[in-house]
Design a protein around this motif. Structure first.
Motif, PDB file in Angstrom:
ATOM      1  N   UNK A  13      -1.586  -5.023  -4.616  1.00 30.69           N
ATOM      2  CA  UNK A  13      -1.588  -3.705  -5.252  1.00 30.69           C
ATOM      3  C   UNK A  13      -2.846  -3.541  -6.100  1.00 30.69           C
ATOM      4  N   UNK A  14      -3.236  -4.614  -6.796  1.00 24.85           N
ATOM      5  CA  UNK A  14      -4.439  -4.556  -7.627  1.00 24.85           C
ATOM      6  C   UNK A  14      -5.677  -4.362  -6.765  1.00 24.85           C
ATOM      7  N   UNK A  17      -5.815  -0.816  -5.634  1.00 24.19           N
ATOM      8  CA  UNK A  17      -6.162   0.092  -6.734  1.00 24.19           C
ATOM      9  C   UNK A  17      -7.653   0.017  -7.042  1.00 24.19           C
ATOM     10  N   UNK A  18      -8.226  -1.190  -6.979  1.00 25.57           N
ATOM     11  CA  UNK A  18      -9.661  -1.347  -7.255  1.00 25.57           C
ATOM     12  C   UNK A  18     -10.496  -0.663  -6.180  1.00 25.57           C
ATOM     13  N   UNK A  20     -10.096   2.146  -4.993  1.00 31.11           N
ATOM     14  CA  UNK A  20     -10.280   3.572  -5.269  1.00 31.11           C
ATOM     15  C   UNK A  20     -11.530   3.831  -6.101  1.00 31.11           C
ATOM     16  N   UNK A  21     -12.127   2.775  -6.668  1.00 29.68           N
ATOM     17  CA  UNK A  21     -13.386   2.952  -7.389  1.00 29.68           C
ATOM     18  C   UNK A  21     -14.494   3.250  -6.379  1.00 29.68           C
ATOM     19  N   UNK A  24     -16.638   0.543  -3.878  1.00 26.63           N
ATOM     20  CA  UNK A  24     -15.947  -0.748  -3.859  1.00 26.63           C
ATOM     21  C   UNK A  24     -15.147  -0.875  -2.564  1.00 26.63           C
ATOM     22  N   UNK A  30     -11.436  -7.598  -3.765  1.00 23.65           N
ATOM     23  CA  UNK A  30     -10.842  -8.937  -3.857  1.00 23.65           C
ATOM     24  C   UNK A  30     -11.583  -9.787  -4.876  1.00 23.65           C
ATOM     25  N   UNK A  32     -13.335  -8.828  -7.407  1.00 22.87           N
ATOM     26  CA  UNK A  32     -13.024  -8.346  -8.758  1.00 22.87           C
ATOM     27  C   UNK A  32     -11.651  -8.829  -9.206  1.00 22.87           C
TER      28      UNK A  32
ATOM     29  N   UNK B  22     -17.131  -8.083 -11.975  1.00 20.51           N
ATOM     30  CA  UNK B  22     -18.318  -8.747 -11.422  1.00 20.51           C
ATOM     31  C   UNK B  22     -19.117  -7.792 -10.541  1.00 20.51           C
ATOM     32  N   UNK B  50      -1.709  -1.433 -12.241  1.00 18.16           N
ATOM     33  CA  UNK B  50      -1.888  -2.590 -11.354  1.00 18.16           C
ATOM     34  C   UNK B  50      -2.500  -3.762 -12.123  1.00 18.16           C
TER      35      UNK B  50
END
Lengths: 206, 206
Positions: A13-14, A17-18, A20-21, A24, A30, A32, B22, B50
């Motif tokens: 899930x994380x 969500x990342x 969506x930046x 990225x 992954x 991050x 990072x 998240x």
């Protein structure tokens, strides 16, 4: 991924969500996520709080549309600025670049985007009507009439077309419309400057 | 930045927090913050949740050290896997790459890093003692003795030196120590290698 790896739900899930930046992809996301969980959990919690705080408190200045936490942003409230000058920029980042020059002491109108019909960004999305209302507003003691609109959108195809549309919309109004000069960047050598830029610099020579 | 722009405290805090990711500099962080606030506030809140969820629930598998939400990760619990094989990888991303080949059916030990003395990452930080304990553990019905340790650290200077140190530490123990074959291009990281190459390197392990 193998069955064992996809079962770490919170981690997946994380990563999603990342993603969506902007800029990225799945590998960066992954990296991050692993970095935060392995080396910087305080950083993860700090980022979570910053996101919540900003999402709830940051809004748009009622006058210039830039990000602010107040009804009117500090720049628009600054009494030392020339309120007859309005510089139109695409983003708060461009506004910050103008500010860093120290060469501009007027107010801003921040489009928060640029015309891009293919992405569904039309005149409404960049607040063209609000810009016209601002120019048309009856002068008051604390907010005199706008006498000059300086178009400082980027010198890209979309920025140029945005400037063109604003110029057309402002026609017939008693306001001077100017555009940032095109030319050779300071510190650059002609040999390495693209031909279109040199040609424009030649036409616009002073 | 000019006085007006630095006074948006929540926005500045968010940009600083994003910079802890990072590979994210100040320009990328600004672009991310502007994007989330302008176009994707639900995404910002989703990312915040998240991060909190992962930071509180993701921990390390007691057996293999990879990220998991349980005491023991699903891979280590999988009864169909060969528990006499232990593949040592640097990160969960490398473990995921191994899994995607479908060519490996043993268990893992995830170092969650690699030896890097200049960064203060020594044998303790990569869990060398836990790896030795795992190899030395008395065999039980559900967890037979490890008969082979496959070193699948990256073929970089740090990955090679990590493999070397583990090889030295395992000397004199009744366990076969192998290294992924050099079908994997020198200087590259497992995460980015095509699956066929990884599969061949696994078959040709020495």
């Amino acid at each position: 991924m193998g069955s064992g790896v996809t079962q770490h739900v919170s981690l997946e899930v994380l990563v999603q969500a990342l993603r969506r930046l902007p800029g990225v992809g799945v590998r960066s996301a992954q990296r991050m996520a692993y970095h935060l969980l392995q080396h910087d959990r305080p950083g993860a919690l700090q980022l979570a709080r910053a996101l919540e705080q900003a999402a709830s408190s940051v809004r748009h200045c009622a006058l210039c549309h830039t990000f602010t936490e107040d009804e009117i942003c500090p720049t628009c409230l600054d009494p030392r600025r020339d309120r007859g000058l309005l510089c139109v920029v695409e983003s708060p980042a461009d506004q910050a670049a103008m500010e860093r020059t120290g060469a501009y002491k007027g107010l801003y109108f921040v489009l928060m985007g640029k015309l891009s019909p293919l992405d569904g960004i039309g005149p409404n999305e960049i607040g063209l009507q609000q810009l016209l209302d601002r120019v048309d507003a009856q002068p008051e003691a604390h907010m005199p009439a706008v006498r000059e609109v300086i178009l400082a959108t980027n010198f890209t195809a979309e920025g140029e077309s945005t400037a063109h549309v604003i110029t057309q919309a402002l026609k017939g109004r008693h306001v001077q419309v100017t555009r940032l000069a095109r030319g050779v960047p300071i510190g650059s050598e002609l040999e390495y400057v693209d031909l279109g830029t040199i040609a424009h610099a030649l036409v616009d020579r002073r």
